[in-house]
Write an enzyme that holds these catalytic residues in place. Structure first.
Site, PDB file in Angstrom:
ATOM      1  N   HIS A   1       0.867  -1.176   0.000  1.00 50.67           N
ATOM      2  CA  HIS A   1       0.000   0.000   0.000  1.00 50.67           C
ATOM      3  C   HIS A   1       0.909   1.233   0.000  1.00 50.67           C
ATOM      4  CE1 HIS A   1      -4.334   1.334   1.056  1.00 50.67           C
ATOM      5  NE2 HIS A   1      -3.665   2.430   0.772  1.00 50.67           N
TER       6      HIS A   1
ATOM      7  N   GLU B   1      -4.329  -0.331  -5.359  1.00 51.63           N
ATOM      8  CA  GLU B   1      -4.443   0.781  -6.290  1.00 51.63           C
ATOM      9  C   GLU B   1      -3.148   1.083  -7.034  1.00 51.63           C
ATOM     10  OE1 GLU B   1      -6.255   4.205  -4.520  1.00 51.63           O
ATOM     11  OE2 GLU B   1      -8.069   3.115  -4.000  1.00 51.63           O
TER      12      GLU B   1
ATOM     13  N   TYR C   1     -14.765   5.373  -4.828  1.00 54.66           N
ATOM     14  CA  TYR C   1     -15.133   6.591  -4.091  1.00 54.66           C
ATOM     15  C   TYR C   1     -16.122   7.464  -4.852  1.00 54.66           C
ATOM     16  CZ  TYR C   1     -11.556   5.310  -0.763  1.00 54.66           C
ATOM     17  OH  TYR C   1     -10.837   4.638   0.190  1.00 54.66           O
TER      18      TYR C   1
ATOM     19  N   GLU D   1     -12.343  -0.929  -0.604  1.00 56.42           N
ATOM     20  CA  GLU D   1     -12.363   0.411   0.003  1.00 56.42           C
ATOM     21  C   GLU D   1     -13.583   1.158  -0.503  1.00 56.42           C
ATOM     22  OE1 GLU D   1      -8.912   2.967  -0.423  1.00 56.42           O
ATOM     23  OE2 GLU D   1      -7.565   1.311   0.097  1.00 56.42           O
TER      24      GLU D   1
HETATM   25  C1  PNW Z   1      -7.158   5.539  -1.643  1.00 60.63           C
HETATM   26  N1  PNW Z   1      -7.250   9.831  -6.362  1.00 60.63           N
HETATM   27  O1  PNW Z   1      -6.398   6.583  -2.092  1.00 60.63           O
HETATM   28  C2  PNW Z   1      -6.189   4.760  -0.811  1.00 60.63           C
HETATM   29  O2  PNW Z   1      -6.142   3.392  -1.064  1.00 60.63           O
HETATM   30  C3  PNW Z   1      -6.264   5.071   0.636  1.00 60.63           C
HETATM   31  O3  PNW Z   1      -5.014   4.840   1.222  1.00 60.63           O
HETATM   32  C4  PNW Z   1      -6.755   6.501   0.820  1.00 60.63           C
HETATM   33  O4  PNW Z   1      -6.647   6.943   2.126  1.00 60.63           O
HETATM   34  C5  PNW Z   1      -8.177   6.523   0.320  1.00 60.63           C
HETATM   35  O5  PNW Z   1      -8.273   6.058  -1.016  1.00 60.63           O
HETATM   36  C6  PNW Z   1      -8.861   7.874   0.404  1.00 60.63           C
HETATM   37  O6  PNW Z   1      -8.218   8.805  -0.429  1.00 60.63           O
HETATM   38  C7  PNW Z   1      -6.693   7.370  -3.159  1.00 60.63           C
HETATM   39  O7  PNW Z   1      -6.638  10.906  -6.407  1.00 60.63           O
HETATM   40  C8  PNW Z   1      -5.987   8.550  -3.251  1.00 60.63           C
HETATM   41  O8  PNW Z   1      -8.034   9.465  -7.238  1.00 60.63           O
HETATM   42  C9  PNW Z   1      -6.158   9.355  -4.317  1.00 60.63           C
HETATM   43  C10 PNW Z   1      -7.062   8.999  -5.292  1.00 60.63           C
HETATM   44  C11 PNW Z   1      -7.779   7.810  -5.213  1.00 60.63           C
HETATM   45  C12 PNW Z   1      -7.585   7.010  -4.127  1.00 60.63           C
END
Ligand code: PNW
Length: 475
Positions: free
Chosen positions: A125, A170, A301, A377
């Site tokens: 990670h 990711e 997300y 997630e």
């Molecule tokens: C993920 N974006 O991060 C990660 O897997 C986590 O560690 C993080 O805390 C969580 O999502 C919330 O952000 C991302 O810019 C960070 O698209 C950035 C992006 C997507 C996921």
């Protein structure tokens, strides 16, 4: 859609989990032989993170893991996804494993098992040992071999007690935010390096999967967690559809192509032809990457909304939600514009849209027929502070979780084989470039005292986990 009256119930075997990652929660960065990772270096570089925040202490989970596991058990969670810090178990990314580092994860796993919580390990990670970055990092092929060796060490040490394994979290972020836009560690900004990194991450996944299987009991499962994007267009015009195809290839196909189908999408090779000839893809690589998997992890997300740049206001905001940088995380896609998806937004500026999660699960049911899916997630950042009663009321997060869990339930009804959910995140933590300013936890952390206080959403989610049914929204 759920109408908040009809009960939304889940299969009894459904896993109700929460997720975290090592650098975001552990702290103890100089203890027990751990060496710096690229995130230590990056967060200590002025200007890279909000307020200069670092993970030096984070939420001190390294010393407080017993308390944190007890909290999960008290809430009623049945699964926990965490990551192993590579520089903690194999300092410098080479050489023998450090027992003290492995022992921490053994104690954590035993504590989880003693409380009836199913552990799921993410091997990578984002905390690459700095030493390996100094040797070239993910754009260099050797990093994939180093990862396979590390994966084997951890598999040997913990394969007897952990059944669920995830190679990478990711890889899109590692490659394109780490080496493309530079908003993540190591902060490099070169499109070709980003594409090379993506290939070597794929190779690491494949070699790591094979290495894990060679040392672990056959009952264990191996998966990868992709932050696959749901890419929508502002219109059905050919130019906009072409823009969406390009982003879909760069967000999704670049990983699921080789991992699930054994090939990079032809359209991706075409759209990046002006940048790279992909000559770092060596004979046998695609076969090595295309390993049978036991499950697929999807992190979701928010959806993306794109058009051809010619169909967008050239001075409009670049609303791709990936942080500010003069460099794009989308190599070869300068002719694509990102738009803000309409609707309510979280503190990250990410639009709340549960229908995107349903779309994503249905898409991957088709893309990978028969492969069990996990949402590894999903969650939301809001400004949460305890009220005068000492409690944290976060109705927006409860609504977010309700909406997304109901979307998962609909996907199951529609035939998607979704086996579990890992909420991001168990507790407030170091949110990468945003530091501690963004709180994703269902457990509040007071950063002055490190005291943990479950938010209302933690109670709500715990009730869902214990009953297998979504409780009503708060009035
Ligand atoms: C993920 N974006 O991060 C990660 O897997 C986590 O560690 C993080 O805390 C969580 O999502 C919330 O952000 C991302 O810019 C960070 O698209 C950035 C992006 C997507 C996921």
């Amino acid at each position: 859609m759920s109408d908040n009256v009809t009960p939304v119930t889940f299969p009894s075997s459904f896993l109700w989990g929460a997720a975290t990652s090592a650098y975001q929660i552990e702290g103890a960065v100089r203890e027990d032989g751990r060496t710096p990772s690229i995130w230590d270096t990056f967060s200590h570089t002025p200007g890279k993170t909000a307020d200069g925040d670092t993970g030096d202490t984070a939420v001190d989970h390294y010393h407080r893991y017993r308390e944190d596991v007890a909290l999960m058990a008290e809430l009623g969670l049945t699964a926990y996804r965490f990551s192993v810090s590579w520089p903690r178990v194999q300092p410098m990314g080479r050489g023998p494993a450090v027992q003290r580092g492995l022992d921490f994860y053994r104690r954590l796993v035993d504590e989880l098992l003693a409380h009836g919580i199913k552990p799921a390990i993410t091997l990578y990670h984002w905390d690459l040992p700095q030493e390996l970055e100094d040797a070239g990092g993910w754009p260099q092929r050797d990093t994939a071999y180093r990862f396979a060796e590390y994966a084997q060490m951890v598999g040997e040490a913990l394969g007897d007690r952990v059944e669920q394994w995830i190679t990478l979290n990711e890889p899109w972020c590692s490659a394109f935010l780490g080496y493309g836009s530079g908003v993540h560690a190591p902060g490099r900004t070169d499109a070709v390096s980003a594409l090379r990194a993506a290939h070597h991450l794929n190779l690491a996944h494949g070699l790591g999967t094979t290495a894990l299987r060679s040392v672990m009991p056959a009952r264990n499962t191996v998966a990868v967690s992709l932050n696959s994007s749901v890419v929508r267009t502002v219109s059905q015009e050919p130019a906009d559809l072409a823009a969406a195809r390009k982003i879909d290839d760069l967000a999704n196909g670049v990983f699921h192509g080789p991992i699930l189908h054994g090939a990079y999408p032809k359209t991706l090779l075409d759209s990046t032809a002006g940048l790279t000839d992909w000559s770092y893809v060596q004979a046998g690589d695609l076969k090595a990457i295309h390993q049978p998997l036991d499950a697929l992890g999807l992190n979701y997300y928010h959806p993306a909304l794109v058009s051809a740049a010619s169909n967008a206001d050239p001075d409009g905001p670049r609303a791709d939600g990936h942080g500010a940088s003069a460099y794009s995380p989308w190599p070869g896609a300068d002719d694509v514009a990102f738009h803000q998806t309409p609707g309510e937004q979280t503190e990250m500026g990410w639009t709340v849209d549960p229908t995107g999660l349903h779309e994503l699960l249905m898409r991957y049911s088709q893309e990978a027929p028969g492969l069990p899916l996990y949402v590894t997630e999903n969650g939301a950042a809001y400004v949460d502070e305890p009220g005068p009663d000492g409690q944290v009321h976060d109705p927006e997060r409860i609504a977010y979780l309700h909406g997304h869990l109901a979307a998962i339930r609909r996907a199951i009804t529609d035939g998607a084989d979704v086996r579990g959910y890992y909420l991001w995140s168990l507790m407030d933590n170091f949110e990468w470039a945003f530091g501690y300013a963004k709180r994703f936890g269902i457990v509040h952390v007071d950063y002055a005292t490190l005291k943990r206080t479950p938010k209302a959403s933690a109670r709500w989610y715990g009730r869902a986990a214990r009953t297998g049914e979504l409780p009503p929204l708060e009035g």
